[in-house]
Design an enzyme around this catalytic site. Structure first.
Site, mmCIF file in Angstrom:
data_model
loop_
_atom_site.group_PDB
_atom_site.id
_atom_site.type_symbol
_atom_site.label_atom_id
_atom_site.label_comp_id
_atom_site.label_asym_id
_atom_site.label_seq_id
_atom_site.Cartn_x
_atom_site.Cartn_y
_atom_site.Cartn_z
ATOM 1 N N ASN A 112 24.149 -0.006 18.665
ATOM 2 C CA ASN A 112 24.614 1.436 17.712
ATOM 3 C C ASN A 112 23.355 2.131 17.625
ATOM 4 O OD1 ASN A 112 25.209 2.777 15.744
ATOM 5 N ND2 ASN A 112 26.288 1.460 14.504
ATOM 6 N N HIS A 145 31.909 6.748 19.044
ATOM 7 C CA HIS A 145 30.547 6.411 18.277
ATOM 8 C C HIS A 145 30.489 4.948 18.822
ATOM 9 C CE1 HIS A 145 27.472 4.882 16.043
ATOM 10 N NE2 HIS A 145 28.201 4.413 14.871
ATOM 11 N N CYS A 150 25.822 8.012 11.332
ATOM 12 C CA CYS A 150 26.416 7.717 12.540
ATOM 13 C C CYS A 150 27.505 8.782 12.857
ATOM 14 C CB CYS A 150 27.115 6.425 12.428
ATOM 15 S SG CYS A 150 26.257 4.954 12.439
#
EC number: 2.3.1.180
Length: 323
Positions: free
Chosen positions: A280, A250, A113
């Site tokens: 996500n 993020h 990520c």
């Protein structure tokens, strides 16, 4: 001093939209539970036969169009992904071919990520050193391909997508007033790898595997480490949180984003949020958010942006740039 200035952004989301209610038929979960715990309402899943390189190439085309550039204006492509089409070659080389780019070089980086932040730091280094004048930086993922659909703690969180940014070398004065990337801060701690990982791989199992996560521990580390890396990057740039116009985090979980913004003493109206619509998307989440906000005209020339992310490894970092 050569600075890496943003010239264009682009993104791509697969056509299939998956609402939270989709999971109610097979899991002990609900739309209300997912919204309350994560802030996610829907996400996009790639179609059968639609691969990470396809998403990345589409996002790249959008960035080139917005920048008014052709593929051969680009010197290098850096793709951040943890879900490549193949073990090799790099997704970046597939994008290079897909764009019809006949020059330059292309490679992938993998920091889960946090991948896009690491890719931006790579691209900034290429430009500062004179190795490249224009770099196409992409985050692209098809995380729907590594989900355990029986694990309600993970499979409801992730989506597919891609975002792209074009950075171009511009001569700056070497001050905080310069446009472009002002600082980066990268970190990792391999002892925390069991908190977020995939239980497959070429060398170990010969399979793609599925994502595994200890959510509560990841949450705790995320809030602490994201705030610290943002402060470190701001210190390197000679700036403070009071100078920040936009936080582009993020997009993992609305509660993590909110807690991080609070630690940075930033109001939520200075935070770019896309988690509700995208879920996500790992390395794609920051460039997706950048492109969406850019397309809405939310950034003004001279605005200070902080990009920050944390992912498996664990790896985390941030970028400070002036728009």
């Amino acid at each position: 001093m050569r600075r890496a200035v943003v010239r264009g952004t682009g993104h791509y989301l697969p056509a299939r939209v998956v609402e939270n209610s989709h999971f109610e038929a097979t899991l002990d979960t609900s739309d209300a539970w997912i919204r309350e715990r994560t802030g996610i309402e829907r996400r996009h899943f790639a179609a059968e036969g639609e691969f990470t390189s396809d998403l990345a190439t589409a996002a790249a085309r959008g960035a080139l169009e917005r920048a008014g550039m052709a593929a051969d204006d680009i010197d290098a492509i850096v793709v951040a992904t943890s879900t490549p089409d193949l073990t090799f070659p790099a997704v970046a080389t597939m994008v290079q071919a897909g764009l019809g780019m006949t020059r330059g070089f292309a490679y992938d980086v993998q920091a889960v990520c946090a991948g896009f932040v690491f890719a931006m730091a790579n691209a900034d280094g290429l430009i500062r050193s004179g190795q490249a004048d224009r770099v196409l930086v992409i985050g692209a993922e098809t995380f729907s391909r590594i989900m355990d659909w029986t694990d309600r703690g993970t499979c409801v969180l992730f989506g597919d997508g891609a975002g792209a940014v074009i950075l171009e070398a511009v001569e700056g004065e070497g001050t905080t007033a310069d446009r472009g990337v002002l600082s980066t801060d990268l970190n990792s701690d391999g002892t925390l790898r069991d908190l977020l990982y995939v239980d497959g791989g070429v060398s170990r199992t010969g399979t793609a595997g599925c994502l595994r996560m200890q959510g509560n521990l990841v949450f705790r580390h995320a809030v602490e480490k994201l705030a610290k890396t943002a402060h470190h990057a701001l210190d390197k740039a000679g700036l403070t949180p009071a100078d920040v116009d936009w936080l582009v985090p993020h997009q993992a979980n609305l509660r993590i984003i909110g807690a991080t913004a609070q630690k940075m003493q930033l109001p939520m109206d200075k935070v770019v949020l896309t988690v509700a619509d995208h879920g996500n998307t790992s390395a794609a989440s920051i460039p997706l958010a950048l492109s969406v906000a850019d397309g809405e005209g939310r950034f003004a020339e001279g605005d200070v942006l902080v990009l920050e992310a944390i992912g498996g490894g664990m790896s985390w970092g941030s970028v400070v740039l002036r728009w």
